[in-house]
Scaffold this active site. Structure first.
Site, PDB file in Angstrom:
ATOM      1  N   TYR A   9       7.480 -18.952  -9.207  1.00  0.00           N
ATOM      2  CA  TYR A   9       7.052 -17.965  -8.218  1.00  0.00           C
ATOM      3  C   TYR A   9       8.207 -17.369  -7.432  1.00  0.00           C
ATOM      4  O   TYR A   9       8.061 -16.312  -6.825  1.00  0.00           O
ATOM      5  CB  TYR A   9       5.947 -18.485  -7.293  1.00  0.00           C
ATOM      6  CG  TYR A   9       6.079 -19.902  -6.789  1.00  0.00           C
ATOM      7  CD1 TYR A   9       6.898 -20.204  -5.724  1.00  0.00           C
ATOM      8  CD2 TYR A   9       5.343 -20.919  -7.381  1.00  0.00           C
ATOM      9  CE1 TYR A   9       6.986 -21.497  -5.250  1.00  0.00           C
ATOM     10  CE2 TYR A   9       5.426 -22.217  -6.917  1.00  0.00           C
ATOM     11  CZ  TYR A   9       6.256 -22.498  -5.841  1.00  0.00           C
ATOM     12  OH  TYR A   9       6.353 -23.775  -5.378  1.00  0.00           O
ATOM     13  N   GLU A  65      -1.699   2.692  -4.329  1.00  0.00           N
ATOM     14  CA  GLU A  65      -2.374   2.385  -5.591  1.00  0.00           C
ATOM     15  C   GLU A  65      -1.345   2.289  -6.723  1.00  0.00           C
ATOM     16  O   GLU A  65      -1.437   1.425  -7.585  1.00  0.00           O
ATOM     17  CB  GLU A  65      -3.409   3.463  -5.925  1.00  0.00           C
ATOM     18  CG  GLU A  65      -4.611   3.485  -5.018  1.00  0.00           C
ATOM     19  CD  GLU A  65      -4.447   4.343  -3.760  1.00  0.00           C
ATOM     20  OE1 GLU A  65      -3.302   4.537  -3.277  1.00  0.00           O
ATOM     21  OE2 GLU A  65      -5.482   4.818  -3.257  1.00  0.00           O
ATOM     22  N   LYS A  76      -0.760  -1.668   3.962  1.00  0.00           N
ATOM     23  CA  LYS A  76       0.117  -0.711   4.634  1.00  0.00           C
ATOM     24  C   LYS A  76      -0.267  -0.697   6.116  1.00  0.00           C
ATOM     25  O   LYS A  76      -1.231  -0.046   6.505  1.00  0.00           O
ATOM     26  CB  LYS A  76      -0.071   0.659   3.983  1.00  0.00           C
ATOM     27  CG  LYS A  76       0.836   1.740   4.479  1.00  0.00           C
ATOM     28  CD  LYS A  76       0.588   3.005   3.651  1.00  0.00           C
ATOM     29  CE  LYS A  76       1.433   4.149   4.122  1.00  0.00           C
ATOM     30  NZ  LYS A  76       1.236   5.344   3.286  1.00  0.00           N
ATOM     31  N   GLU A 134       7.124   9.447   5.856  1.00  0.00           N
ATOM     32  CA  GLU A 134       7.016   8.106   5.277  1.00  0.00           C
ATOM     33  C   GLU A 134       8.132   7.865   4.265  1.00  0.00           C
ATOM     34  O   GLU A 134       8.656   6.754   4.164  1.00  0.00           O
ATOM     35  CB  GLU A 134       5.658   7.934   4.592  1.00  0.00           C
ATOM     36  CG  GLU A 134       4.491   7.946   5.561  1.00  0.00           C
ATOM     37  CD  GLU A 134       3.156   7.853   4.860  1.00  0.00           C
ATOM     38  OE1 GLU A 134       2.479   6.824   5.041  1.00  0.00           O
ATOM     39  OE2 GLU A 134       2.812   8.797   4.121  1.00  0.00           O
TER      40      GLU A 134
END
Length: 122
Positions: free
Chosen positions: A54, A74, A100, A22
Protein backbone atom coordinates in the site's frame (compact mmCIF):
# COMPACT_ATOMS: atom_id res chain seq x y z
CA UNK A 1 -16.46 -13.58 0.50
CA UNK A 2 -14.26 -10.64 -0.29
CA UNK A 3 -11.22 -9.12 1.36
CA UNK A 4 -10.31 -5.45 1.27
CA UNK A 5 -7.43 -3.11 1.90
CA UNK A 6 -8.59 0.43 2.64
CA UNK A 7 -6.59 3.64 2.52
CA UNK A 8 -8.59 6.60 3.77
CA UNK A 9 -7.96 10.30 4.04
CA UNK A 10 -5.03 10.56 1.64
CA UNK A 11 -4.48 14.30 1.12
CA UNK A 12 -2.74 15.88 -1.85
CA UNK A 13 -2.54 19.28 -3.45
CA UNK A 14 -3.62 19.39 -7.08
CA UNK A 15 -4.82 21.71 -9.82
CA UNK A 16 -8.09 20.10 -10.88
CA UNK A 17 -11.21 22.07 -11.67
CA UNK A 18 -13.16 23.64 -14.47
CA UNK A 19 -12.39 27.22 -13.41
CA UNK A 20 -9.19 29.06 -14.35
CA UNK A 21 -8.62 29.98 -10.69
CA UNK A 22 -8.68 26.33 -9.66
CA UNK A 23 -6.04 25.49 -12.26
CA UNK A 24 -3.85 28.43 -11.18
CA UNK A 25 -4.18 28.31 -7.40
CA UNK A 26 -4.80 24.60 -6.83
CA UNK A 27 -6.41 23.08 -3.76
CA UNK A 28 -6.54 20.05 -1.46
CA UNK A 29 -8.04 16.78 -2.56
CA UNK A 30 -8.86 13.89 -0.23
CA UNK A 31 -8.83 10.35 -1.58
CA UNK A 32 -10.32 7.20 -0.06
CA UNK A 33 -9.56 3.80 -1.60
CA UNK A 34 -11.04 0.37 -1.15
CA UNK A 35 -9.02 -2.36 -2.85
CA UNK A 36 -10.70 -5.72 -3.30
CA UNK A 37 -8.16 -8.54 -3.21
CA UNK A 38 -7.91 -12.10 -1.94
CA UNK A 39 -5.81 -11.80 1.23
CA UNK A 40 -5.94 -15.44 2.33
CA UNK A 41 -2.48 -16.42 1.08
CA UNK A 42 -0.89 -13.22 2.39
CA UNK A 43 -2.45 -13.83 5.79
CA UNK A 44 -1.28 -17.43 5.90
CA UNK A 45 2.27 -16.85 4.62
CA UNK A 46 3.01 -13.36 5.98
CA UNK A 47 4.68 -12.51 2.65
CA UNK A 48 4.39 -9.04 1.13
CA UNK A 49 4.48 -10.39 -2.43
CA UNK A 50 1.15 -12.15 -1.78
CA UNK A 51 -0.64 -8.83 -1.26
CA UNK A 52 -0.47 -5.26 -2.49
CA UNK A 53 2.15 -2.92 -1.10
CA UNK A 54 0.00 0.00 0.00
CA UNK A 55 3.01 2.32 0.16
CA UNK A 56 3.29 1.84 -3.62
CA UNK A 57 -0.46 2.33 -4.02
CA UNK A 58 -0.11 5.64 -2.16
CA UNK A 59 2.62 6.74 -4.57
CA UNK A 60 0.46 5.82 -7.58
CA UNK A 61 -2.41 7.93 -6.27
CA UNK A 62 -0.05 10.80 -5.43
CA UNK A 63 1.27 10.85 -9.02
CA UNK A 64 -2.26 11.10 -10.41
CA UNK A 65 -3.56 13.79 -8.05
CA UNK A 66 -0.39 15.90 -8.12
CA UNK A 67 0.21 15.32 -11.83
CA UNK A 68 -1.82 16.25 -14.90
CA UNK A 69 -4.63 18.72 -14.24
CA UNK A 70 -8.18 17.58 -15.01
CA UNK A 71 -11.35 19.64 -15.22
CA UNK A 72 -13.41 17.02 -13.40
CA UNK A 73 -12.80 15.03 -10.25
CA UNK A 74 -14.62 12.26 -12.08
CA UNK A 75 -11.59 12.09 -14.38
CA UNK A 76 -9.20 12.03 -11.42
CA UNK A 77 -11.10 9.08 -9.94
CA UNK A 78 -11.17 7.24 -13.26
CA UNK A 79 -7.42 7.70 -13.78
CA UNK A 80 -6.66 6.41 -10.28
CA UNK A 81 -8.85 3.34 -10.85
CA UNK A 82 -7.32 2.67 -14.26
CA UNK A 83 -3.74 2.88 -13.02
CA UNK A 84 -4.35 0.71 -9.97
CA UNK A 85 -6.14 -2.00 -11.95
CA UNK A 86 -3.41 -1.91 -14.61
CA UNK A 87 -0.46 -1.91 -12.19
CA UNK A 88 -1.79 -4.52 -9.75
CA UNK A 89 -3.15 -7.57 -11.55
CA UNK A 90 -4.16 -9.27 -8.29
CA UNK A 91 -6.79 -6.59 -7.68
CA UNK A 92 -10.35 -7.80 -8.21
CA UNK A 93 -11.80 -4.31 -8.01
CA UNK A 94 -11.45 -0.82 -6.60
CA UNK A 95 -13.70 1.76 -5.06
CA UNK A 96 -12.36 5.30 -5.31
CA UNK A 97 -13.68 8.41 -3.57
CA UNK A 98 -12.31 11.82 -4.55
CA UNK A 99 -13.30 14.64 -2.20
CA UNK A 100 -12.92 18.29 -3.08
CA UNK A 101 -13.24 20.43 0.08
CA UNK A 102 -12.74 23.90 -1.39
CA UNK A 103 -15.42 23.92 -4.07
CA UNK A 104 -16.45 27.19 -5.71
CA UNK A 105 -20.04 27.03 -4.46
CA UNK A 106 -21.57 29.96 -2.59
CA UNK A 107 -22.66 27.96 0.42
CA UNK A 108 -21.50 25.94 3.40
CA UNK A 109 -20.52 22.30 2.86
CA UNK A 110 -17.71 19.96 3.86
CA UNK A 111 -16.85 18.81 0.34
CA UNK A 112 -18.09 17.53 -2.97
CA UNK A 113 -17.32 13.86 -3.51
CA UNK A 114 -17.25 11.52 -6.47
CA UNK A 115 -17.30 7.76 -5.90
CA UNK A 116 -16.63 5.20 -8.58
CA UNK A 117 -16.32 1.43 -8.46
CA UNK A 118 -14.44 -0.51 -11.11
CA UNK A 119 -13.37 -4.11 -11.46
CA UNK A 120 -10.59 -5.76 -13.42
CA UNK A 121 -13.08 -6.83 -16.11
CA UNK A 122 -14.10 -3.33 -17.22
Amino acid sequence: MSDYIRLEGLEFYGYHGALVEEKELGQRFIIDLELEIDLKEAGRTDQLDKTINYAKVYQTVKKVVEGEAYDLIESVAEEIADRLLTDYSMLKGVLIRVKKPEVPIPGVLDWVEVEIERDNKS
